[in-house]
Design a protein around this motif. Structure first.
Motif, short mmCIF file in Angstrom:
data_model
loop_
_atom_site.label_atom_id
_atom_site.label_comp_id
_atom_site.label_asym_id
_atom_site.label_seq_id
_atom_site.Cartn_x
_atom_site.Cartn_y
_atom_site.Cartn_z
N THR A 38 0.83 -1.20 0.00
CA THR A 38 0.00 0.00 0.00
C THR A 38 0.87 1.25 0.00
O THR A 38 1.98 1.24 0.54
CB THR A 38 -0.95 0.01 1.22
OG1 THR A 38 -1.78 1.16 1.15
CG2 THR A 38 -0.21 0.02 2.53
N TRP A 83 -4.83 -1.89 -9.06
CA TRP A 83 -4.75 -1.00 -7.89
C TRP A 83 -6.15 -0.72 -7.36
O TRP A 83 -7.08 -0.51 -8.12
CB TRP A 83 -4.10 0.33 -8.28
CG TRP A 83 -2.64 0.20 -8.58
CD1 TRP A 83 -2.07 -0.01 -9.79
CD2 TRP A 83 -1.58 0.25 -7.63
NE1 TRP A 83 -0.71 -0.09 -9.67
CE2 TRP A 83 -0.38 0.08 -8.34
CE3 TRP A 83 -1.52 0.44 -6.25
CZ2 TRP A 83 0.86 0.08 -7.73
CZ3 TRP A 83 -0.29 0.44 -5.63
CH2 TRP A 83 0.89 0.26 -6.37
N ALA A 99 -2.48 3.86 -13.56
CA ALA A 99 -1.53 2.75 -13.53
C ALA A 99 -0.63 2.88 -14.75
O ALA A 99 -1.10 3.15 -15.86
CB ALA A 99 -2.25 1.41 -13.53
N LEU A 110 2.25 3.53 -10.46
CA LEU A 110 1.26 4.59 -10.51
C LEU A 110 1.92 5.94 -10.76
O LEU A 110 3.03 6.17 -10.29
CB LEU A 110 0.51 4.71 -9.18
CG LEU A 110 -0.52 3.68 -8.83
CD1 LEU A 110 -1.02 3.90 -7.41
CD2 LEU A 110 -1.68 3.72 -9.79
N ALA A 126 -3.54 3.88 -2.20
CA ALA A 126 -3.85 2.80 -3.14
C ALA A 126 -3.18 1.52 -2.64
O ALA A 126 -2.13 1.57 -1.98
CB ALA A 126 -3.33 3.15 -4.53
N LYS A 128 -2.20 -2.68 -3.77
CA LYS A 128 -1.99 -3.58 -4.90
C LYS A 128 -1.67 -4.96 -4.35
O LYS A 128 -0.73 -5.13 -3.59
CB LYS A 128 -0.84 -3.10 -5.78
CG LYS A 128 -0.58 -4.02 -6.98
CD LYS A 128 0.54 -3.50 -7.85
CE LYS A 128 0.69 -4.37 -9.08
NZ LYS A 128 1.67 -3.85 -10.01
#
Length: 187
Positions: A38, A83, A99, A110, A126, A128
């Motif tokens: 994150t 994401w 992205a 990002l 965000a 992932k």
């Protein structure tokens, strides 16, 4: 260390701390259950630009970044699957990001902006998922992060499986410094 304009800093696992004081979960147990990573910005009354080129195993980000022409935007449909974005419940912060595939890093990162205004809480970020299931990354020694950010409070963290029940979402995180150009950090 500086390599072709890219700064590399080693920061061990010990630099990661749980969000709540006195930790809810042992760090080694936590590192054995990682599913993703994150990023989060939290800065009042600011607009911050950022680019995240890579998050990975310590030592794997120390390669030069080619010009931005090597960055390829990812379709908006792929952004949603790669994401997941979040923000504070008062909408004081928003993150607008795209992205972007960075072939030099073999990573879809990002590029974006976070805007934070006055409010009781102010953050946007965000997440992932990078592993299919819980993965033990304790042997990595730390994380590498290649990024650019104008934010003073730019946080990187790890997400374990079932974070809501396992850690009550008090995950291990560390703060990264504001940058001037691309920075590679081994955390």
């Amino acid at each position: 260390n500086k390599t072709e304009g890219v700064t590399s800093v080693d920061i061990p696992w010990e630099k990661f701390e749980q969000l709540l004081p006195n930790g809810l979960v042992d760090k080694q147990e936590f590192l054995g259950r990682i599913t993703g990573f994150t990023i989060q910005m939290e800065e009042l009354n600011t607009t911050s630009d950022f680019s995240l080129y890579k998050i990975g195993k310590m030592g794997e980000c120390n390669i030069p970044v080619e010009s931005s022409s090597s960055a390829a935007p990812t379709s908006s449909a792929e952004v949603d699957t790669l994401w997941n974005f979040y923000h504070d419940p008062n909408d004081a912060c928003t993150m607008t990001a795209e992205a972007t595939a960075f072939p030099d890093y073999d990573f879809t990162g990002l590029k974006g902006t976070t805007v934070c205004t006055a409010g009781e809480t102010y953050y946007a970020g965000a997440t992932k998922n990078v592993f299919d299931g819980p993965t033990d990354i304790s042997s990595w020694g730390g994380l590498c992060v290649a990024y650019e950010s104008s934010a003073t409070y730019f946080r990187i963290g790890m997400i374990p499986d079932d974070a809501e029940n396992f850690t009550k979402n008090s995950n291990y995180v560390t703060y990264l410094s504001k940058t001037e150009g691309v920075t590679v950090v081994d955390i």
